[in-house]
Design a protein around this motif. Structure first.
Motif, mmCIF file in Angstrom:
data_model
loop_
_atom_site.group_PDB
_atom_site.id
_atom_site.type_symbol
_atom_site.label_atom_id
_atom_site.label_comp_id
_atom_site.label_asym_id
_atom_site.label_seq_id
_atom_site.Cartn_x
_atom_site.Cartn_y
_atom_site.Cartn_z
ATOM 1 N N SER A 1 0.817 -1.215 0.000
ATOM 2 C CA SER A 1 0.000 0.000 0.000
ATOM 3 C C SER A 1 0.848 1.261 0.000
ATOM 4 O O SER A 1 0.316 2.362 0.169
ATOM 5 N N ASN A 2 2.152 1.095 -0.152
ATOM 6 C CA ASN A 2 3.096 2.217 -0.191
ATOM 7 C C ASN A 2 3.077 3.026 1.106
ATOM 8 O O ASN A 2 3.232 4.251 1.101
ATOM 9 N N MET A 3 2.940 2.305 2.231
ATOM 10 C CA MET A 3 2.949 2.965 3.533
ATOM 11 C C MET A 3 4.328 2.942 4.167
ATOM 12 O O MET A 3 4.512 3.458 5.265
ATOM 13 N N GLY A 4 5.306 2.324 3.504
ATOM 14 C CA GLY A 4 6.659 2.268 4.037
ATOM 15 C C GLY A 4 7.435 1.116 3.435
ATOM 16 O O GLY A 4 6.947 0.404 2.546
ATOM 17 N N ILE A 5 8.655 0.918 3.949
ATOM 18 C CA ILE A 5 9.515 -0.177 3.500
ATOM 19 C C ILE A 5 9.877 -1.032 4.706
ATOM 20 O O ILE A 5 9.763 -0.599 5.851
ATOM 21 N N THR A 6 10.328 -2.249 4.433
ATOM 22 C CA THR A 6 10.683 -3.133 5.541
ATOM 23 C C THR A 6 11.699 -4.158 5.075
ATOM 24 O O THR A 6 11.984 -4.281 3.863
ATOM 25 N N LEU A 7 12.245 -4.909 6.030
ATOM 26 C CA LEU A 7 13.104 -6.043 5.733
ATOM 27 C C LEU A 7 12.306 -7.321 5.974
ATOM 28 O O LEU A 7 11.668 -7.476 7.013
ATOM 29 N N LEU A 8 12.340 -8.234 5.008
ATOM 30 C CA LEU A 8 11.632 -9.502 5.129
ATOM 31 C C LEU A 8 12.613 -10.656 4.969
ATOM 32 O O LEU A 8 13.567 -10.574 4.185
ATOM 33 N N PRO A 9 12.389 -11.778 5.679
ATOM 34 C CA PRO A 9 13.201 -12.978 5.448
ATOM 35 C C PRO A 9 12.959 -13.496 4.033
ATOM 36 O O PRO A 9 11.832 -13.447 3.537
ATOM 37 N N GLN A 10 13.999 -14.002 3.420
ATOM 38 C CA GLN A 10 13.879 -14.414 2.019
ATOM 39 C C GLN A 10 12.840 -15.517 1.829
ATOM 40 O O GLN A 10 12.131 -15.533 0.820
ATOM 41 N N LEU A 11 12.732 -16.440 2.792
ATOM 42 C CA LEU A 11 11.746 -17.514 2.649
ATOM 43 C C LEU A 11 10.331 -16.964 2.511
ATOM 44 O O LEU A 11 9.500 -17.558 1.834
ATOM 45 N N ALA A 12 10.072 -15.829 3.148
ATOM 46 C CA ALA A 12 8.737 -15.236 3.093
ATOM 47 C C ALA A 12 8.462 -14.553 1.761
ATOM 48 O O ALA A 12 7.329 -14.146 1.499
ATOM 49 N N THR A 13 9.475 -14.443 0.918
ATOM 50 C CA THR A 13 9.302 -13.780 -0.373
ATOM 51 C C THR A 13 9.283 -14.766 -1.529
ATOM 52 O O THR A 13 8.991 -14.374 -2.664
ATOM 53 N N LEU A 14 9.586 -16.035 -1.269
ATOM 54 C CA LEU A 14 9.567 -17.029 -2.349
ATOM 55 C C LEU A 14 8.145 -17.195 -2.858
ATOM 56 O O LEU A 14 7.175 -17.181 -2.100
ATOM 57 N N ASN A 15 8.014 -17.350 -4.154
ATOM 58 C CA ASN A 15 6.709 -17.469 -4.821
ATOM 59 C C ASN A 15 5.872 -16.202 -4.675
ATOM 60 O O ASN A 15 4.671 -16.212 -4.910
#
Length: 298
Positions: free
Chosen positions: A234-248
């Motif tokens: 929603s373009n409310m900010g940026i964050t760091l995510l674990p890579q496993l949570a970004t797969l697929n």
């Protein structure tokens, strides 16, 4: 002679602070549990439970002895587990604790192999925050944890499984979204969306961000990674995510996942267990299976 079952009743009363709920947890009637506690008090010559109209709590003597009771219960559980391991080290129940920022993204990669390679093991999965899982492991309620390693966990034995990189998540409308890679220094002066207190990922991510000169976005603290993902999209900010949570998740029209250049922020995923745990053949098999399952995933 004091019975193991009486110690379980005392432990349940301390946990639930209510005779009815404690009895329910022990699968007995309330009069049975209450009567056994009274017999235990008579046997010891001590009042262990302070009985009030709406609340039940332990007396100072009860508080002191419930800790000893838990040591006895852990020893009994270890004795039983050791006996079962002598019969077949690769059978029986195994209770595994994981945190919410890891469990839903890791389990799809490892459970099929664990069930196929250890078919006689009944895997029970428990999801909770780090602090609660560590206490459950220490109390003997869980057999092992799979968690990001933190220095304060050094009282437990540890097997390192894999390193998981953290990636930058931005809206596709954010200025950083056009970059193929970023470095931590590029986060200087940005505010970072985070999880609420109690999540170890929050502390790890903030540690990297503060080093880079970034600040925490105090407008909102998320309860889950999926909430963070929604806020980013929603373009409310940026964050760091674990890579496993970004797969697929890469085929999205709203979020960009950008890897970091060296030095890359990451978290060490480890298996932890109590020192002296009896079922080490089974643990080593789990470690080998998880490592094999994760090869090539990240």
């Amino acid at each position: 002679m004091i019975k193991i079952r009486d110690l379980e009743y005392l432990d349940a009363i301390d946990i639930h602070r209510h005779f009815g709920r404690a009895a329910e947890a022990c699968f007995v009637s309330q009069p049975t549990l209450s009567g056994q506690i009274m017999k235990l008090e008579e046997q010891l010559g001590l009042v262990l439970v302070e009985r009030q109209t709406r609340k039940v709590m332990l007396t100072p003597a009860g508080e002191r002895l419930v800790a000893e009771a838990r040591n006895v219960l852990r020893a009994a559980q270890s004795f039983e587990a050791s006996a079962k391991a002598l019969l077949d080290p690769f059978s029986g129940d195994l209770h595994i604790g994981l945190i919410p920022t890891l469990a839903p993204y890791l389990l799809p990669h490892i459970m099929k192999d664990l069930n196929e390679k250890l078919p006689k093991i009944n895997f029970y999965l428990h999801e909770d925050k780090t602090k609660n899982l560590l206490k459950s492991l220490d109390d003997g309620k869980l057999d092992l944890l799979i968690l990001p390693w933190l220095d304060e966990m050094d009282k437990f034995d540890r097997y390192d499984l894999f390193e998981e990189p953290l990636v930058l998540a931005t809206s596709n409308e954010h200025p950083l979204s056009v970059k193929k890679t970023v470095n931590l220094d590029q986060l200087t002066h940005y505010e970072i969306l985070t999880l609420e207190d109690g999540h170890c990922l929050r502390d790890q991510a903030l540690g990297f961000c503060f080093t880079a000169g970034a600040k925490e976005d105090h407008r909102f603290q998320a309860t889950s990674l999926e909430t963070l993902r929604y806020m980013v999209s929603s373009n409310m900010g940026i964050t760091l995510l674990p890579q496993l949570a970004t797969l697929n998740q890469t085929a999205t029209n709203t979020i960009s996942y950008i890897p970091f250049t060296d030095p890359k922020p990451n978290r060490q995923i480890s298996l932890m267990l109590r020192s002296g745990y009896s079922r080490m053949e089974c643990i080593r098999a789990v470690v080998g299976c998880v490592k094999g399952s994760m090869k090539g995933v990240i």
